[in-house]
Design an enzyme around this catalytic site. Structure first.
Site, PDB file in Angstrom:
ATOM      1  N   SER A  94      32.614  89.407  48.950  1.00 19.76           N
ATOM      2  CA  SER A  94      33.216  90.675  48.517  1.00 19.76           C
ATOM      3  C   SER A  94      33.094  91.756  49.586  1.00 19.76           C
ATOM      4  O   SER A  94      33.938  92.662  49.657  1.00 19.76           O
ATOM      5  CB  SER A  94      32.546  91.149  47.224  1.00 19.76           C
ATOM      6  N   ASP A 257      26.592 101.017  44.823  1.00 23.09           N
ATOM      7  CA  ASP A 257      25.795 100.034  44.089  1.00 23.09           C
ATOM      8  C   ASP A 257      24.685  99.433  44.941  1.00 23.09           C
ATOM      9  O   ASP A 257      24.001  98.500  44.500  1.00 23.09           O
ATOM     10  CB  ASP A 257      26.694  98.907  43.568  1.00 23.09           C
ATOM     11  N   HIS A 260      27.648  97.282  48.408  1.00 23.97           N
ATOM     12  CA  HIS A 260      28.915  97.516  49.083  1.00 23.97           C
ATOM     13  C   HIS A 260      28.891  98.850  49.816  1.00 23.97           C
ATOM     14  O   HIS A 260      28.339  99.834  49.322  1.00 23.97           O
ATOM     15  CB  HIS A 260      30.068  97.478  48.070  1.00 23.97           C
TER      16      HIS A 260
END
Length: 771
Positions: A94, A257, A260
């Site tokens: 991600s 978070d 990221h």
């Protein structure tokens, strides 16, 4: 630094602390720095592309400065042009997907992030057999091979296996099994491995607590070890992107978070990748990272040969013992007609002196080439902050006021005062350029006034000379043109730049020719003739009115008559139009002043006010109000284009206000700053030399002689820069005495020779560019 340069310029201080010794010190510094940089390049093993990918620092406001090179900020149109025929593949987890989005947004800023619904992104959260099969398909041709591959993964392996040591060993083994495939792809494609960015452990959710920075460091070390190991048996290389990780170390606390990255940091990584891929394709002038240097062209090689032959011949003459040194003679200052002392310029007698001057120029040009055309010294981009402009500005002006002396004469705009004016304006412009202050509109508008003031002085000075001296001879014209253009023509040959690139010199050259033409055509009106009949004063005003009409016609006829020409000289045209009235303002001011002076209206004695007390006080009040009014208007500008439209008409307000404030009080007019005046005498050389040996990449960046220490770098580069400018000023004056003889037959032969030389250069240049 500035006080040191000034002190060195005053030769009378003592025998050891002189400009001559300063130049020797600067030459030693250049040799030492060249050797150190060469050793660092040879043993360091990294080029500017390696620096871009590996390290850098934040300058502020998400502006990333790679170590040692300049990073271009790509626009959407540029990115599309570069990538229109390239296939780019992002593969990983991600965090790589976020990097992918940032990369795509450079191409199309309207793209929105849609989570996992990404068609063009290859999801490979772990380094495993699935990733290996993808590489096999690419290498064997069963899938279309991308031109650029960006990949990276580790966090899922840590998360799914709770950060076990066995998983790290397996990760390293899996990466080793595909390393040879990556190297094989790197033979024809660009392959980038993205090091793992840090996490902000305090913000991580419970399901991610095992993803620690210590774990990520182990995985990065494993990846670097495997990829570096593959290089030992391969001539190709997989490029490791570590700069994004360095940027993240400074901003990870802003992560939403803890895992990221914030958007600004991701944009840094994407722009680094864009520079790595596209700089060698588009070759932006302000993007020196990953950009190969072009080889010297024919003109550059021929110029180098000429300088080399001159050095060899000079050394042979010296070895043969023919080294008689003629005494220095006063050298005419070709811009004002005044004489300079031998301390500032030594006269050249005969071919040997000229040969020595050419040798000096050749060595100086070698330094110019090393700074801005070779791959020896580093470059960095500019970044404006108020402190980087205003703190040096305050420091410089405090020094200038501290070094105040009594002037030799107290006339309005006397020579010492105009040198002072040129000096402080030039220092402000230098600070403006190196700090990137053009981004701040109020500073930009005030600097525009300084440029207009230079042109105002051009009109004032040349009009005064022709009016008072009545000398319209060819010798004077050639001296001025040589003095203005010699350095620029040499730089055009050495640095492979068009003449119009150094816009200010073509601009003042144009205006000198215009001033000369207007005043030299029939009837030639000078002060001696005007004293016989007042009607001649009206004739001068008629000539100035005709010049004003020509300027207006020329300015407003560009759309229909100069479109093709403007394509070639856009910068010159912009500058000309911006200050199109400044020269005629200066000529008109000179005319009015000289007439008033002749009529004995002015009081120019030591300590005397220029006018009566009542008139002086009124003019001072109006001048101060006008000066402040312009500054308030310029500081309120919101748009450069709109303010530039008014600039040609209103810039004279602040120029005239400054002149009156500076000259009306007698005690102020009788003083001048010797500090500023010293720099004013070499202002032309300072302005031109800054392009390549103080700034870099043709003024787009900053030259880095001392990496890792910006303050020390500015001190060292400034010291060398000032010494070089002073030496070039002397060399130019020396060569002017030989190149421009007073005898008419010899002068005509020289003009013919120069015309043939410049014609040959223009022909070669045209053939090289294919036009």
């Amino acid at each position: 630094m500035a006080v040191l340069a000034y002190s060195l310029g005053k030769r009378e201080i003592n025998h050891y602390f002189s400009i001559k010794n300063a130049k020797l010190l600067s030459a030693v510094a250049v040799l030492l720095l060249a050797v150190l940089h060469s050793i660092a390049r040879y043993y360091g093993g990294e080029d500017s592309c390696g620096w871009l990918l590996s390290s850098g620092r934040f300058l502020g406001e998400n502006v990333w400065q790679p170590y040692g090179c300049m990073m271009h900020k790509y626009k959407s149109s540029e990115a599309k042009t570069c990538l229109e025929r390239k296939r780019v593949a992002f593969m990983g987890d991600s965090r790589i997907r976020q990097l992918f989005y940032s990369y795509v947004k450079i191409i199309n800023p309207e793209v929105r992030e849609d989570g996992n619904k990404v068609r063009d992104f290859l999801w490979y959260a772990e380094v495993n057999n699935s990733m290996k099969e993808r590489f096999i398909a690419w290498t064997e041709g069963t899938l279309v091979k991308p031109d650029v591959i960006v990949m990276g993964a580790a966090t899922w392996s840590i998360k799914l296996n709770s950060g076990s040591i066995e998983t790290l060993h397996q990760y390293k083994a899996n990466l080793s099994s595909i390393a040879h495939l990556m190297e094989k792809l790197a033979q024809e494609s660009e392959v980038y491995w993205v090091l793992q960015d840090p996490v902000y452990e305090e913000k991580l959710s419970d399901s991610r607590k095992m993803i620690t920075n210590e774990q990520l460091e182990h995985y990065n070390e494993a990846a670097v070890d495997v990829l570096n190991g593959s290089k030992r048996t391969s001539t190709t290389r997989v490029k490791v992107l570590g700069a994004a990780r360095q940027a993240a170390l400074e901003t990870i606390s802003e992560s939403p978070d803890g895992l990221h990255l914030p958007e600004g940091t991701r944009d840094v990584g994407a722009m680094v990748l864009m520079n790595a891929v596209c700089n060698k394709v588009l070759k932006p002038i302000d993007g020196s990272c990953c950009q190969p240097l072009p080889p010297p062209n024919l003109l550059q090689k021929l110029t180098a040969c000429i300088f080399l032959v001159a050095v060899v011949v000079f050394l042979v003459i010296r070895l043969l013992g023919r080294n008689r040194h003629p005494k220095g003679k006063p050298v005419s200052d070709v811009e004002s007609g005044a004489e300079k002392k031998p301390a500032l310029a030594t006269s050249v007698a005969g071919p040997k002196g000229a040969l020595q001057a050419v040798c000096k120029m050749g060595l100086i040009m070698a330094y110019f080439y090393l700074c801005d055309r070779a791959d020896l010294f580093m470059k960095e981009q500019k970044f404006y902050t108020h402190s980087t402009f205003f703190i040096p500005l305050i420091y410089i002006f405090v020094l200038g006021i501290f070094y105040s002396e009594n002037s030799k004469e107290s006339k309005l705009l006397n020579r010492e005062q105009t040198d002072e004016w040129k000096g402080w304006m030039q220092l402000v412009i230098l600070i403006y350029h190196i700090s990137g202050a053009s981004a701040f509109i109020p500073v930009y508008m005030h600097v525009r006034v300084l440029v207009a003031a230079y042109l105002f002085q051009t009109g004032y000075g040349h009009f005064s000379f022709f009016w008072l001296k009545g000398d319209f001879g060819l010798y004077r014209v050639c001296q001025v043109l040589f003095r203005l253009n010699f350095l620029v023509i040499v730089l055009c040959l050495v640095m492979d730049r068009p003449y119009q690139f150094y816009y200010f010199v073509p601009l003042v050259t144009f205006w000198f020719v215009v001033i000369y033409s207007i005043l030299a055509i029939w009837p030639q009106i000078v002060q001696k003739k005007a004293n016989g009949s007042g009607i001649w004063h009206l004739g001068v005003l008629v000539k100035l009115a005709c010049l004003l009409l020509l300027i207006c016609c020329f300015a407003y006829s560009q759309v229909t008559t100069h479109r093709d020409l403007l394509t070639l000289i856009h910068e010159w045209w912009f500058r000309w139009k911006l200050d199109r009235f400044a020269v005629i303002y200066g000529m008109l001011f000179a005319f009015v002043y000289l007439v008033l002076q002749k009529c004995q209206v002015l009081s120019e004695g030591k300590g005397e006010a220029l006018f009566s007390n009542r008139i002086s006080n009124c003019l001072l009040f109006v001048s101060v109000v006008s000066f402040l009014t312009y500054s308030i208007w310029a500081s309120s500008c919101k748009n450069k284009t709109e303010c530039n439209e008014f600039h040609p008409y209103v810039s004279v307000v602040q120029i005239l206000a400054f002149i009156l404030i500076r000259n009306i009080p007698g005690y102020i007019r009788s003083l001048y700053s010797s500090f500023f005046a010293w720099f004013g005498k070499i202002s032309l050389e300072l302005f031109i030399c800054q392009y390549h040996i103080w700034l870099a990449a043709d003024t787009k960046g900053i030259l880095v002689l001392v990496p890792g220490n910006p303050m020390l770098n500015v001190i060292v580069s400034t010291f060398i820069f000032v010494c070089v400018a002073h030496e070039i000023s002397q060399v130019t004056n020396d060569l002017a005495q030989v190149a421009i003889p007073k005898e008419s037959p010899a002068l005509l032969r020289r003009i013919l020779g120069m015309a043939i030389f410049l014609g040959a250069v223009l022909l070669l240049s045209t053939q090289q560019t294919g036009h």
